[in-house]
Design an enzyme around this catalytic site. Structure first.
Site, PDB file in Angstrom:
ATOM      1  N   LYS A  13      37.532 -16.183   8.618  1.00 18.32           N
ATOM      2  CA  LYS A  13      37.460 -14.718   8.515  1.00 18.32           C
ATOM      3  C   LYS A  13      38.747 -14.070   9.036  1.00 18.32           C
ATOM      4  CE  LYS A  13      33.768 -14.595  11.188  1.00 18.32           C
ATOM      5  NZ  LYS A  13      33.591 -16.039  11.477  1.00 18.32           N
ATOM      6  N   ARG A  88      26.527  -8.797  12.550  1.00 19.78           N
ATOM      7  CA  ARG A  88      26.027 -10.140  12.841  1.00 19.78           C
ATOM      8  C   ARG A  88      24.526 -10.180  13.065  1.00 19.78           C
ATOM      9  NH1 ARG A  88      31.272 -12.157  15.169  1.00 19.78           N
ATOM     10  NH2 ARG A  88      30.908 -14.310  15.673  1.00 19.78           N
ATOM     11  N   ARG A 127      42.400 -24.829  16.745  1.00 18.04           N
ATOM     12  CA  ARG A 127      42.967 -23.487  16.573  1.00 18.04           C
ATOM     13  C   ARG A 127      43.769 -23.042  17.799  1.00 18.04           C
ATOM     14  NH1 ARG A 127      38.934 -18.788  15.235  1.00 18.04           N
ATOM     15  NH2 ARG A 127      37.829 -19.680  17.001  1.00 18.04           N
ATOM     16  N   ARG A 161      41.399 -20.125  22.747  1.00 20.38           N
ATOM     17  CA  ARG A 161      40.277 -19.304  23.210  1.00 20.38           C
ATOM     18  C   ARG A 161      39.365 -20.102  24.130  1.00 20.38           C
ATOM     19  NH1 ARG A 161      38.053 -16.431  17.772  1.00 20.38           N
ATOM     20  NH2 ARG A 161      36.080 -16.966  18.777  1.00 20.38           N
ATOM     21  N   ARG A 172      27.500 -21.050  18.932  1.00 13.98           N
ATOM     22  CA  ARG A 172      27.913 -19.961  18.030  1.00 13.98           C
ATOM     23  C   ARG A 172      27.367 -20.201  16.623  1.00 13.98           C
ATOM     24  NH1 ARG A 172      34.036 -20.513  19.431  1.00 13.98           N
ATOM     25  NH2 ARG A 172      34.396 -19.313  17.545  1.00 13.98           N
TER      26      ARG A 172
HETATM   27  P1  AP5 Z   1      39.763 -18.421  11.725  1.00 10.11           P
HETATM   28  O1  AP5 Z   1      40.352 -17.624  10.621  1.00 10.11           O
HETATM   29  O2  AP5 Z   1      40.196 -18.139  13.107  1.00 10.11           O
HETATM   30  O3  AP5 Z   1      38.171 -18.426  11.603  1.00 10.11           O
HETATM   31  P2  AP5 Z   1      37.107 -17.286  11.945  1.00 10.11           P
HETATM   32  O4  AP5 Z   1      36.102 -17.278  10.835  1.00 10.11           O
HETATM   33  O5  AP5 Z   1      37.809 -16.000  12.241  1.00 10.11           O
HETATM   34  O6  AP5 Z   1      36.434 -17.948  13.200  1.00 10.11           O
HETATM   35  P3  AP5 Z   1      36.062 -17.333  14.626  1.00 10.11           P
HETATM   36  O7  AP5 Z   1      35.904 -18.483  15.546  1.00 10.11           O
HETATM   37  O8  AP5 Z   1      37.022 -16.244  15.018  1.00 10.11           O
HETATM   38  O9  AP5 Z   1      34.676 -16.715  14.303  1.00 10.11           O
HETATM   39  P4  AP5 Z   1      33.605 -16.312  15.303  1.00 10.11           P
HETATM   40  O10 AP5 Z   1      32.726 -15.538  14.396  1.00 10.11           O
HETATM   41  O11 AP5 Z   1      32.958 -17.422  16.029  1.00 10.11           O
HETATM   42  O12 AP5 Z   1      34.411 -15.551  16.455  1.00 10.11           O
HETATM   43  P5  AP5 Z   1      34.590 -14.002  16.800  1.00 10.11           P
HETATM   44  O13 AP5 Z   1      35.920 -13.813  17.384  1.00 10.11           O
HETATM   45  O14 AP5 Z   1      34.194 -13.167  15.644  1.00 10.11           O
HETATM   46  O15 AP5 Z   1      40.050 -19.977  11.377  1.00 10.11           O
HETATM   47  C1  AP5 Z   1      39.720 -21.003  12.299  1.00 10.11           C
HETATM   48  C2  AP5 Z   1      40.828 -22.073  12.320  1.00 10.11           C
HETATM   49  O16 AP5 Z   1      40.857 -22.730  11.049  1.00 10.11           O
HETATM   50  C3  AP5 Z   1      42.239 -21.510  12.536  1.00 10.11           C
HETATM   51  O17 AP5 Z   1      42.946 -22.409  13.330  1.00 10.11           O
HETATM   52  C4  AP5 Z   1      42.834 -21.430  11.133  1.00 10.11           C
HETATM   53  O18 AP5 Z   1      44.249 -21.616  11.145  1.00 10.11           O
HETATM   54  C5  AP5 Z   1      42.128 -22.582  10.415  1.00 10.11           C
HETATM   55  N1  AP5 Z   1      41.840 -22.292   9.007  1.00 10.11           N
HETATM   56  C6  AP5 Z   1      41.413 -21.104   8.490  1.00 10.11           C
HETATM   57  N2  AP5 Z   1      41.216 -21.197   7.155  1.00 10.11           N
HETATM   58  C7  AP5 Z   1      41.509 -22.487   6.834  1.00 10.11           C
HETATM   59  C8  AP5 Z   1      41.481 -23.219   5.592  1.00 10.11           C
HETATM   60  N3  AP5 Z   1      41.113 -22.632   4.424  1.00 10.11           N
HETATM   61  N4  AP5 Z   1      41.828 -24.536   5.641  1.00 10.11           N
HETATM   62  C9  AP5 Z   1      42.190 -25.136   6.808  1.00 10.11           C
HETATM   63  N5  AP5 Z   1      42.237 -24.491   7.995  1.00 10.11           N
HETATM   64  C10 AP5 Z   1      41.898 -23.182   8.019  1.00 10.11           C
HETATM   65  O19 AP5 Z   1      33.484 -13.825  17.918  1.00 10.11           O
HETATM   66  C11 AP5 Z   1      33.626 -14.434  19.186  1.00 10.11           C
HETATM   67  C12 AP5 Z   1      32.476 -14.039  20.093  1.00 10.11           C
HETATM   68  O20 AP5 Z   1      32.499 -12.615  20.305  1.00 10.11           O
HETATM   69  C13 AP5 Z   1      31.066 -14.310  19.557  1.00 10.11           C
HETATM   70  O21 AP5 Z   1      30.660 -15.641  19.831  1.00 10.11           O
HETATM   71  C14 AP5 Z   1      30.240 -13.267  20.308  1.00 10.11           C
HETATM   72  O22 AP5 Z   1      30.012 -13.663  21.631  1.00 10.11           O
HETATM   73  C15 AP5 Z   1      31.178 -12.074  20.331  1.00 10.11           C
HETATM   74  N6  AP5 Z   1      31.018 -11.191  19.155  1.00 10.11           N
HETATM   75  C16 AP5 Z   1      31.974 -10.912  18.215  1.00 10.11           C
HETATM   76  N7  AP5 Z   1      31.492 -10.087  17.282  1.00 10.11           N
HETATM   77  C17 AP5 Z   1      30.208  -9.831  17.625  1.00 10.11           C
HETATM   78  C18 AP5 Z   1      29.171  -9.042  17.031  1.00 10.11           C
HETATM   79  N8  AP5 Z   1      29.365  -8.363  15.883  1.00 10.11           N
HETATM   80  N9  AP5 Z   1      27.956  -9.032  17.652  1.00 10.11           N
HETATM   81  C19 AP5 Z   1      27.744  -9.678  18.806  1.00 10.11           C
HETATM   82  N10 AP5 Z   1      28.676 -10.449  19.423  1.00 10.11           N
HETATM   83  C20 AP5 Z   1      29.897 -10.518  18.829  1.00 10.11           C
HETATM   84 MG    MG Z   2      37.990 -14.806  13.974  1.00 10.61          MG
END
Ligand code: AP5
Ligand code: MG
Length: 215
Positions: A13, A88, A127, A161, A172
């Site tokens: 994402k 979410r 990552r 992270r 997660r």
């Molecule tokens: P990346 O693009 O970073 O993936 P992502 O989908 O953004 O993954 P996240 O870990 O950020 O998602 P998340 O939903 O767990 O975390 P968030 O920050 O939203 O890609 C991952 C890796 O793969 C990178 O190294 C990239 O280079 C590589 N990659 C990407 N695409 C690729 C491809 N096609 N091929 C190969 N490699 C690839 O949330 C974190 C925490 O915040 C949550 O756990 C929760 O506690 C809180 N939180 C956030 N939003 C909310 C909400 N709306 N409600 C409640 N709690 C929330």
């Molecule tokens: Mg992300």
């Protein structure tokens, strides 16, 4: 254009949002990034969210919806929004509808990045990001072109992270399956869901997303 990028942790994402910002001048609204900034700044929201995020659980609906509400209010109507990691839960999906309506906006696309969960653990544990500008990298799939130097800003201050360990990633993913995946049928009923193979190369995923936006 207002779109939601939906997918489990590590689906891409954030990576795809960065590409959309660059190619189409849209704004990324990542509640994860906003919460991490709040933790870093030690704000009241950050103090509440820190331990919850480290466990891999969801922060309260009220907190994240307020963050999105504020961010959207600061945007001009001409700027497209990419919702990354929000909504979410069903309550967040309802809140987003109300926030969009208040701002005279409507959802154009919900794009689900379909991925194989087993591969995601490897993606997430590999990552890292630039501590200066936030550019995202992966040890093997997407390293900086010059080792140790950010392609975007030249910094060598890289970060990992605290929630990017296997145990937290499993929590997660369980949260995603239990609370986030169930919001998809509601969007499907509105006919705005498209699916993209998130296991392809980063450019291939980006092309598929651009195809949906142009449709
Ligand atoms: P990346 O693009 O970073 O993936 P992502 O989908 O953004 O993954 P996240 O870990 O950020 O998602 P998340 O939903 O767990 O975390 P968030 O920050 O939203 O890609 C991952 C890796 O793969 C990178 O190294 C990239 O280079 C590589 N990659 C990407 N695409 C690729 C491809 N096609 N091929 C190969 N490699 C690839 O949330 C974190 C925490 O915040 C949550 O756990 C929760 O506690 C809180 N939180 C956030 N939003 C909310 C909400 N709306 N409600 C409640 N709690 C929330
Ligand atoms: Mg992300």
């Amino acid at each position: 254009m207002n779109i939601i990028l939906l997918g489990p942790p590590g689906a891409g994402k954030g990576t795809q949002s960065a590409g959309l910002v660059e190619r189409h001048g849209m704004r990324q609204l990542s509640t994860g990034d906003m919460l991490r900034a709040a933790v870093k700044a030690g704000t009241p929201v950050g103090l509440k969210a820190k331990a919850v995020m480290e466990r891999g659980e969801l922060v309260s609906d009220e907190i994240v919806s307020a963050l999105i509400d504020d961010e959207l209010a600061s945007m001009g109507p001409e700027t497209g929004a990419i919702f990354d990691g929000y909504p979410r839960t069903a309550a967040q999906a309802d809140a987003l509808d109300a926030i969009l309506a208040k701002n005279g906006r409507a959802l154009d696309h919900v794009i689900e990045l379909e991925v194989n969960e087993d591969a995601l653990v490897e993606r997430i544990t590999g990552r890292f990001s630039c501590g200066n500008c936030g550019a995202l990298y992966h040890d093997t799939a997407n390293p900086p072109s010059e080792p140790g130097k950010c392609d975007a800003c030249g910094s060598s201050d890289f970060r990992r992270r605290p929630d990017d360990n296997e145990e937290t990633v499993r929590t997660r993913m369980a949260e995603y399956r239990a609370k986030t995946a169930p919001i998809l049928p509601g969007y499907e009923a509105r006919g705005i869901v498209s699916r993209v193979d998130g296991m392809g190369a980063i450019d291939a995923v980006a092309n598929a997303i651009d195809g949906i936006l142009a449709s």
